[in-house]
Design a protein around this motif. Structure first.
Motif, PDB file in Angstrom:
ATOM      1  N   VAL A 331      46.761  43.618  37.761  1.00 55.44           N
ATOM      2  CA  VAL A 331      46.331  42.489  36.931  1.00 55.44           C
ATOM      3  C   VAL A 331      45.212  41.706  37.609  1.00 55.44           C
ATOM      4  CG1 VAL A 331      47.040  40.373  35.746  1.00 55.44           C
ATOM      5  CG2 VAL A 331      48.630  42.295  35.899  1.00 55.44           C
ATOM      6  N   GLN A 332      45.468  41.232  38.826  1.00 58.97           N
ATOM      7  CA  GLN A 332      44.490  40.384  39.500  1.00 58.97           C
ATOM      8  C   GLN A 332      43.203  41.127  39.829  1.00 58.97           C
ATOM      9  OE1 GLN A 332      44.492  36.954  40.594  1.00 58.97           O
ATOM     10  NE2 GLN A 332      46.008  36.918  38.955  1.00 58.97           N
ATOM     11  N   LEU A 333      43.309  42.349  40.307  1.00 60.26           N
ATOM     12  CA  LEU A 333      42.117  43.101  40.696  1.00 60.26           C
ATOM     13  C   LEU A 333      41.194  43.367  39.499  1.00 60.26           C
ATOM     14  CD1 LEU A 333      40.443  44.546  42.796  1.00 60.26           C
ATOM     15  CD2 LEU A 333      41.906  46.568  42.525  1.00 60.26           C
ATOM     16  N   PRO A 334      41.701  43.883  38.366  1.00 59.15           N
ATOM     17  CA  PRO A 334      40.805  44.043  37.206  1.00 59.15           C
ATOM     18  C   PRO A 334      40.243  42.718  36.712  1.00 59.15           C
ATOM     19  CG  PRO A 334      42.834  45.308  36.904  1.00 59.15           C
ATOM     20  CD  PRO A 334      43.040  44.446  38.097  1.00 59.15           C
ATOM     21  N   ALA A 335      41.071  41.656  36.759  1.00 60.66           N
ATOM     22  CA  ALA A 335      40.598  40.353  36.284  1.00 60.66           C
ATOM     23  C   ALA A 335      39.480  39.826  37.164  1.00 60.66           C
ATOM     24  CB  ALA A 335      41.762  39.360  36.246  1.00 60.66           C
ATOM     25  N   LEU A 336      39.631  39.939  38.474  1.00 61.77           N
ATOM     26  CA  LEU A 336      38.587  39.456  39.385  1.00 61.77           C
ATOM     27  C   LEU A 336      37.312  40.274  39.232  1.00 61.77           C
ATOM     28  CD1 LEU A 336      40.737  38.756  42.574  1.00 61.77           C
ATOM     29  CD2 LEU A 336      39.533  37.062  41.203  1.00 61.77           C
ATOM     30  N   THR A 337      37.470  41.568  39.033  1.00 61.33           N
ATOM     31  CA  THR A 337      36.288  42.411  38.811  1.00 61.33           C
ATOM     32  C   THR A 337      35.572  41.988  37.539  1.00 61.33           C
ATOM     33  OG1 THR A 337      37.412  44.264  39.904  1.00 61.33           O
ATOM     34  CG2 THR A 337      35.481  44.774  38.569  1.00 61.33           C
ATOM     35  N   LEU A 338      36.344  41.748  36.492  1.00 60.96           N
ATOM     36  CA  LEU A 338      35.757  41.327  35.214  1.00 60.96           C
ATOM     37  C   LEU A 338      35.120  39.943  35.333  1.00 60.96           C
ATOM     38  CD1 LEU A 338      35.308  42.103  32.279  1.00 60.96           C
ATOM     39  CD2 LEU A 338      37.544  41.107  31.717  1.00 60.96           C
ATOM     40  N   TYR A 385      34.415  33.252  30.055  1.00 58.09           N
ATOM     41  CA  TYR A 385      34.753  33.221  31.484  1.00 58.09           C
ATOM     42  C   TYR A 385      36.078  32.489  31.713  1.00 58.09           C
ATOM     43  CZ  TYR A 385      34.307  31.855  36.415  1.00 58.09           C
ATOM     44  OH  TYR A 385      34.523  31.636  37.742  1.00 58.09           O
ATOM     45  N   LEU A 386      36.224  31.311  31.135  1.00 58.54           N
ATOM     46  CA  LEU A 386      37.456  30.536  31.300  1.00 58.54           C
ATOM     47  C   LEU A 386      38.644  31.239  30.664  1.00 58.54           C
ATOM     48  CD1 LEU A 386      36.140  26.903  30.655  1.00 58.54           C
ATOM     49  CD2 LEU A 386      36.871  27.885  32.836  1.00 58.54           C
ATOM     50  N   LEU A 387      38.410  31.911  29.530  1.00 58.18           N
ATOM     51  CA  LEU A 387      39.492  32.632  28.862  1.00 58.18           C
ATOM     52  C   LEU A 387      40.025  33.753  29.758  1.00 58.18           C
ATOM     53  CD1 LEU A 387      41.170  33.076  26.303  1.00 58.18           C
ATOM     54  CD2 LEU A 387      39.370  34.621  25.488  1.00 58.18           C
ATOM     55  N   ILE A 388      39.127  34.491  30.391  1.00 60.45           N
ATOM     56  CA  ILE A 388      39.555  35.565  31.302  1.00 60.45           C
ATOM     57  C   ILE A 388      40.343  34.975  32.468  1.00 60.45           C
ATOM     58  CG2 ILE A 388      38.741  37.348  32.895  1.00 60.45           C
ATOM     59  CD1 ILE A 388      36.297  37.656  31.069  1.00 60.45           C
ATOM     60  N   LEU A 389      39.867  33.838  32.993  1.00 57.54           N
ATOM     61  CA  LEU A 389      40.548  33.183  34.112  1.00 57.54           C
ATOM     62  C   LEU A 389      41.963  32.780  33.718  1.00 57.54           C
ATOM     63  CD1 LEU A 389      39.820  32.311  37.014  1.00 57.54           C
ATOM     64  CD2 LEU A 389      39.219  30.076  36.094  1.00 57.54           C
ATOM     65  N   ILE A 390      42.119  32.193  32.551  1.00 55.25           N
ATOM     66  CA  ILE A 390      43.447  31.750  32.087  1.00 55.25           C
ATOM     67  C   ILE A 390      44.351  32.945  31.817  1.00 55.25           C
ATOM     68  CG2 ILE A 390      44.661  30.575  30.213  1.00 55.25           C
ATOM     69  CD1 ILE A 390      42.153  28.744  29.998  1.00 55.25           C
ATOM     70  N   VAL A 391      43.798  33.963  31.149  1.00 55.63           N
ATOM     71  CA  VAL A 391      44.594  35.162  30.849  1.00 55.63           C
ATOM     72  C   VAL A 391      45.068  35.829  32.140  1.00 55.63           C
ATOM     73  CG1 VAL A 391      44.465  37.507  29.903  1.00 55.63           C
ATOM     74  CG2 VAL A 391      43.555  35.580  28.592  1.00 55.63           C
ATOM     75  N   ALA A 392      44.213  35.855  33.160  1.00 56.05           N
ATOM     76  CA  ALA A 392      44.602  36.466  34.441  1.00 56.05           C
ATOM     77  C   ALA A 392      45.758  35.703  35.078  1.00 56.05           C
ATOM     78  CB  ALA A 392      43.400  36.496  35.387  1.00 56.05           C
ATOM     79  N   LEU A 393      45.684  34.366  35.042  1.00 56.78           N
ATOM     80  CA  LEU A 393      46.755  33.562  35.640  1.00 56.78           C
ATOM     81  C   LEU A 393      48.072  33.743  34.890  1.00 56.78           C
ATOM     82  CD1 LEU A 393      44.793  30.260  36.384  1.00 56.78           C
ATOM     83  CD2 LEU A 393      45.567  31.949  38.046  1.00 56.78           C
ATOM     84  N   VAL A 394      47.995  33.650  33.564  1.00 54.32           N
ATOM     85  CA  VAL A 394      49.214  33.788  32.749  1.00 54.32           C
ATOM     86  C   VAL A 394      49.724  35.223  32.795  1.00 54.32           C
ATOM     87  CG1 VAL A 394      50.168  33.585  30.435  1.00 54.32           C
ATOM     88  CG2 VAL A 394      48.547  31.866  31.274  1.00 54.32           C
ATOM     89  N   GLY A 395      48.785  36.172  32.690  1.00 53.84           N
ATOM     90  CA  GLY A 395      49.182  37.579  32.691  1.00 53.84           C
ATOM     91  C   GLY A 395      49.871  37.995  33.969  1.00 53.84           C
ATOM     92  N   SER A 396      49.417  37.436  35.098  1.00 55.97           N
ATOM     93  CA  SER A 396      50.047  37.771  36.381  1.00 55.97           C
ATOM     94  C   SER A 396      51.513  37.362  36.387  1.00 55.97           C
ATOM     95  CB  SER A 396      49.297  37.079  37.524  1.00 55.97           C
ATOM     96  OG  SER A 396      47.986  37.549  37.618  1.00 55.97           O
ATOM     97  N   GLU A 397      51.782  36.169  35.882  1.00 50.55           N
ATOM     98  CA  GLU A 397      53.170  35.699  35.854  1.00 50.55           C
ATOM     99  C   GLU A 397      54.010  36.541  34.896  1.00 50.55           C
ATOM    100  OE1 GLU A 397      54.419  33.467  37.891  1.00 50.55           O
ATOM    101  OE2 GLU A 397      52.421  33.328  38.799  1.00 50.55           O
ATOM    102  N   ILE A 398      53.435  36.910  33.754  1.00 52.98           N
ATOM    103  CA  ILE A 398      54.173  37.716  32.777  1.00 52.98           C
ATOM    104  C   ILE A 398      54.491  39.097  33.350  1.00 52.98           C
ATOM    105  CG2 ILE A 398      54.000  38.876  30.535  1.00 52.98           C
ATOM    106  CD1 ILE A 398      52.347  36.475  29.572  1.00 52.98           C
TER     107      ILE A 398
END
Length: 977
Positions: A331-338, A385-398
């Protein structure tokens, strides 16, 4: 106040500060050069200085050029007056009519929003400057008492920096005043204020980058580890040598571009007296282009930051094991790359708009939708950009909660394997040999006699009671002090212990008698006494660890000052000791307590040692120190040391020498600040010849272990330490009389020390160059051993499932020392391993977390070719082998021992239960437990050794000596007396 007057005052202040700083820098550079020349490492200093000055010059000059150029450009594009904003109908016609006239291209806004923006940006500038200034201060004011004086890698200023910064400000309200001053300066005269702040930022950036010169040099001299990380497939050297430089660049450019954007924005917002007019007309096309370019540069740094954060996942504490876990990788690695790619796209978009003045080519038109109110740009890319950041944070917890945790072992197994393998490699645990000891209890009287070398070196004296006795009996004068006593071994006559052996190694406690100037009576604390008279300590004590004198006091091989033959000679217990222990010229000009600078070869003689009611005086004849006979040197050192009496004293001669940085811990940190140092230097007395075969002026040397460490080893779990890789790569030897310092490389296979050898080839010597008489006293260091022991508690488990379940977790057992319970520390044993051979080994024992019985023993060897070899001895799990807590309980429950201790404790004294030692006998597959008892008066403490307790199997004996206790247990009169 006019701008001209303000500018004149500013110039005068800058000139005065420049003159003062020039004098300070000149004296500092000259003194540093002279000192490094004295210790023989001038090339090291010059190379370091070259890189520090070069990095400071490049960073500061580029920062000043960038910021002042942008401010100059902003001043050219700012509003000179508030233009009238045309209506929508006439806007196009007005532009066509007067192309030369600049009109606002964005929406205007009123006083409230304008004031909010100005105050917000001003406060943000102050917070940034405080944060970066604190980083620079920490870099250039290291705490020389710490083992590691290297500055931590600075984190870039970001939103997550604010809570910590605000907390610091709340504790120091003066910082609020500084922010207020900066804000006032910006509001009163924005051009001058923003220029001053730009220069301050530039200097701070230069100080931070130049203060991290060690990381830059490592980057340019990197050595391959020959090992690849399992995720990104880079050599480990990339993370240790390359990545820190990229993070430094991120800190610098991120702060530089952000302040550039803020300062230019403030220039435009404050132009044309917009505050007094109560309205900002909006940004012109030139202003927007300028802001777009700066915004694009800032987003470029943000894109780089996200890309670097991908590698930071390898140090993530999220999962069950340290390092990148399932969620981090999936989750985090693809999100940071994106995020990095999106930020790069935004940066390119903003730069294109700024450079082309948003000519709206087809490729960009789709991104430049109709601006929303108050936005001079399309917010769509930033929303993505902010949407990806939020999705990454929420997605990691999920993912962590719904996917990983229900199947944690299966999901995390490959990452657990990585953590185990790389942590063991980083702490050298993979070099440990495994063995077993079944503890069957096969010891007999005959076996003990065979192991007499071990028995005769069982430690009964701990450093703490010995030091208390030394301070009562051996300090002689108030200003002498025994700071520490250290375990070592010396080859000495055995006396009557064994008629077949003439000399053998004996384990001893050696303690230096240093001079502590703080203990000189207040009336005698004059400048002459401090710097010319009280200059050095004198001598040492040497005590066998297993022997007590009459009355239970420590027995001394070497003690006192003065004998019947010579007033300044140290007293030895026999001629054999005198022949084997060098005691000539035992003066200590350099040590752990020598924190004053002194002048020698003056008209005033130095106090040497007391002799009866009188004092004996001496003149230093060593090679240490810097000649300060010339007026120029006296002036330079007076400025550097802030000691103006050096200029006016009549006690100096043309041969006067200055000795400073005499504290050995400060001395080595000044020479090699990139190493981490052991907290326990120890004294050695040895005969050493100089390079010209002449005898050394003094036989006393300090030995210090130094380590190469890093916190950047991928997947390696640091525990509660600030590093996750360590090697004992260097042994340091310091002459206690002339201050000479030598660095010997003992682990040439370590890539970090290989890198530093490339950087400073003349700083390090090979281990083969160390004199044999010194080499005989090297020992496996406790700090390293304690670190490896702590990591071994968990990382002896190499099976992922066992590791996950913590089925075989160990802990460090507790012991009672005095009346307090404390963790057992590693201890040295001098043991007869095979036949008459002896080895100096470091020992630690472990117990399971849920039980108190012994489960394993960890050993490290210190002698000859065996130096550094480690063994883990595992004890049987199916039987109960007494652990220290269980043995302590058996001792305290024994009615005879308990009654005697209670009796002593009621007679104005108290009993101190000493260190409980577990003595392994490998050939006999047995364990013996030994604990000394000391008796200490409640006042005027003078601890005495009164009893020795021995526990073997289920037998507990307390006797007045160790041999009597052993005889009682093994029912034999054949033991050596």
């Amino acid at each position: 106040m006019s701008k001209h007057l303000l500018y004149t005052i500013f110039k005068i202040i800058v000139i005065l500060l420049g003159i003062l700083l020039s004098f300070e820098l000149l004296s500092n550079l000259v003194v540093q050069g002279l000192w490094f020349q004295e210790v023989g490492y001038l090339n090291t200093f010059l190379k370091r200085l070259f890189w520090q000055l070069g990095l400071f010059g490049i960073t500061t000059s580029f920062s000043i050029w960038f910021l002042l150029n942008n401010l100059r450009q902003a001043n050219r594009y700012q509003w000179d007056y508030v233009p009238e904003t045309p209506s929508k109908r006439t806007k196009r016609r007005e532009r066509l009519k007067a192309k030369s006239k600049t009109l606002p291209e964005s929406h205007s806004f009123g006083l409230f929003l304008l004031l909010s923006l100005i105050l917000g940006l001003g406060i943000l500038t102050g917070l940034m400057l405080l944060y970066c200034g604190q980083v620079a201060y920490d870099v250039w004011t290291p705490d020389l008492t710490l083992p590691d004086v290297r500055p931590p890698l600075p984190r870039p200023f970001f939103l997550n920096s604010l809570p910590e910064l605000i907390n610091q400000i709340s504790q120091n309200l003066g910082k609020i005043g500084l922010i207020g001053v900066l804000l006032s300066l910006i509001l009163i005269n924005s051009q001058l204020g923003l220029k001053i702040i730009a220069i301050l930022f530039s200097v701070v950036f230069g100080l931070v980058i130049s203060g991290n010169w060690t990381r830059i040099l490592q980057n340019f001299n990197a050595t391959s580890f020959g090992k690849i990380d399992p995720e990104f497939h880079h050599d480990i050297s990339f993370y240790i040598f390359k990545l820190p430089s990229w993070k430094l660049l991120d800190f610098w450019l991120g702060g530089l571009f952000l302040y550039g954007l803020i300062s230019v924005s403030l220039t435009y917002l404050l132009s044309a007296k917009s505050l007094s007019q109560g309205k900002f007309p909006g940004f012109s096309r030139q202003q927007l282009c300028h802001l777009y370019v700066l915004g694009g540069l800032s987003m470029t740094v943000m894109a780089q930051r996200h890309w670097l954060s991908r590698y930071q996942l390898l140090y993530s504490p999220r999962g069950i094991a340290y390092g990148a876990s399932y969620t981090d990788i999936h989750v985090q690695l693809p999100a940071l790359t994106l995020l990095s790619l999106v930020a790069s796209g935004i940066a390119i978009w903003l730069l294109f708009k700024g450079i082309t003045a948003w000519g709206k080519p087809t490729i960009i038109r789709s991104l430049h939708s109709k601006p929303l109110p108050h936005f001079p740009f399309s917010p769509l890319p930033f929303a993505i950009y902010l949407l990806i950041l939020i999705v990454a944070l929420v997605g990691s917890e999920i993912v962590q909660t719904l996917i990983v945790e229900p199947n944690e072992l299966a999901r995390e197994r490959p990452y657990i394997e990585r953590t185990i393998a790389l942590t063991r490699a980083a702490f050298n645990l993979n070099k440990i040999e495994f063995d077993t000891l079944d503890a069957q209890g096969r010891l007999t009287a005959k076996a003990l006699e065979k192991n007499h070398l071990t028995i005769n070196n069982i430690r009964l004296w701990d450093a703490r009671p010995l030091l208390q006795t030394n301070r009562q009996l051996q300090q002689i004068r108030l200003y002498y002090k025994f700071l520490d006593a250290d375990i070592d071994r010396y080859t000495l006559p055995v006396g009557d212990e064994n008629p077949l052996i003439r000399n053998a190694k004996k384990q001893v406690l050696i303690a230096a008698r240093e001079l502590d100037y703080t203990q000189v009576p207040q009336q005698a604390k004059t400048w002459v006494n401090q710097h010319l008279v009280y200059t050095h300590g004198y001598g040492f004590t040497l005590s066998p660890v297993n022997r007590a004198d009459e009355g239970g006091l420590p027995y001394y091989f070497v003690k006192n000052i003065g004998t019947a033959n010579a007033a300044g000679e140290l007293q030895t217990s026999s001629e054999g000791i005198r022949a084997n222990i060098p005691i000539e010229n035992p003066r200590l000009y350099f040590g752990e307590l020598t924190n004053t600078y002194i002048m020698t070869n003056t008209k005033v003689k130095e106090f040497d040692f007391p002799s009866g009611e009188d004092n004996v005086y001496n003149i230093y004849s060593g090679r240490g120190g810097i000649q300060i006979g010339s007026p120029f040197k006296r002036l330079i050192f007076a400025i550097y040391l802030k000691d103006w009496q050096m200029l006016f004293t009549d006690n100096f001669t043309s041969q006067t020498r200055l000795l400073f940085r005499r504290n050995i811990n400060h001395r080595i940190r000044e020479i090699a600040p990139f190493l981490q140092f052991d907290k326990d230097p120890y004294l050695v007395t040895a005969k050493v010849n100089n390079s010209d075969n002449s005898a050394s002026e003094s036989p006393l040397y300090w030995m210090i272990d130094a380590y190469t460490t890093t916190d950047s080893y991928p997947y390696s779990d640091p525990g509660n330490r600030n590093f996750n890789y360590i090697r004992n790569s260097v042994k340091i030897v310091i002459n206690a009389y002339n201050g000479e310092v030598n660095f010997y490389v003992v682990d040439p296979n370590d890539p970090l020390i290989q890198t530093w050898t490339k950087v400073f080839p003349k700083l390090f010597k090979s281990f083969g160059d160390m004199p044999m008489s010194i080499k005989a006293h090297i020992r496996y260091p406790k700090d390293l051993f304690s670190t490896q022991s702590e990591r071994l508690l968990t990382y002896h488990m190499i099976d992922p499932q066992v590791f996950y379940n913590r089925e075989d977790q160990w802990r460090i057992p507790q012991e009672i020392y005095g009346e307090k319970q404390q963790p057992i520390e590693p201890y040295y044993l001098l043991m007869g391993v095979t036949g008459d051979s002896q080895e100096f080994i470091l020992v630690h024992f472990f117990t399971p977390t849920s039980r108190n019985n012994l489960i394993a023993g960890f050993f490290a060897r210190s002698d000859g070719n065996n130096y550094g070899k480690m063994r883990l001895i595992q004890l049987p799990k199916e039987r109960v082998i007494y652990g220290p807590e269980q043995v302590e309980a058996l001792i305290n429950q024994d009615p005879v021992i308990s009654q005697q201790i209670s009796l002593w404790n009621r007679q104005g004294s108290k009993v101190i239960q000493g260190n409980l030692l577990v003595i392994p006998f490998f050939s006999e597959q047995s364990l013996l437990y030994v604990e000394p008892l000391y008796l200490e008066a409640e006042q005027n403490s003078l601890p005495t050794l009164v009893r020795v307790i021995v526990v073997y199997e289920n037998k507990i004996i307390m006797a007045d000596t160790l041999n009597h206790a052993l005889k009682s247990i093994f029912k034999s009169d054949e033991l050596p007396s």
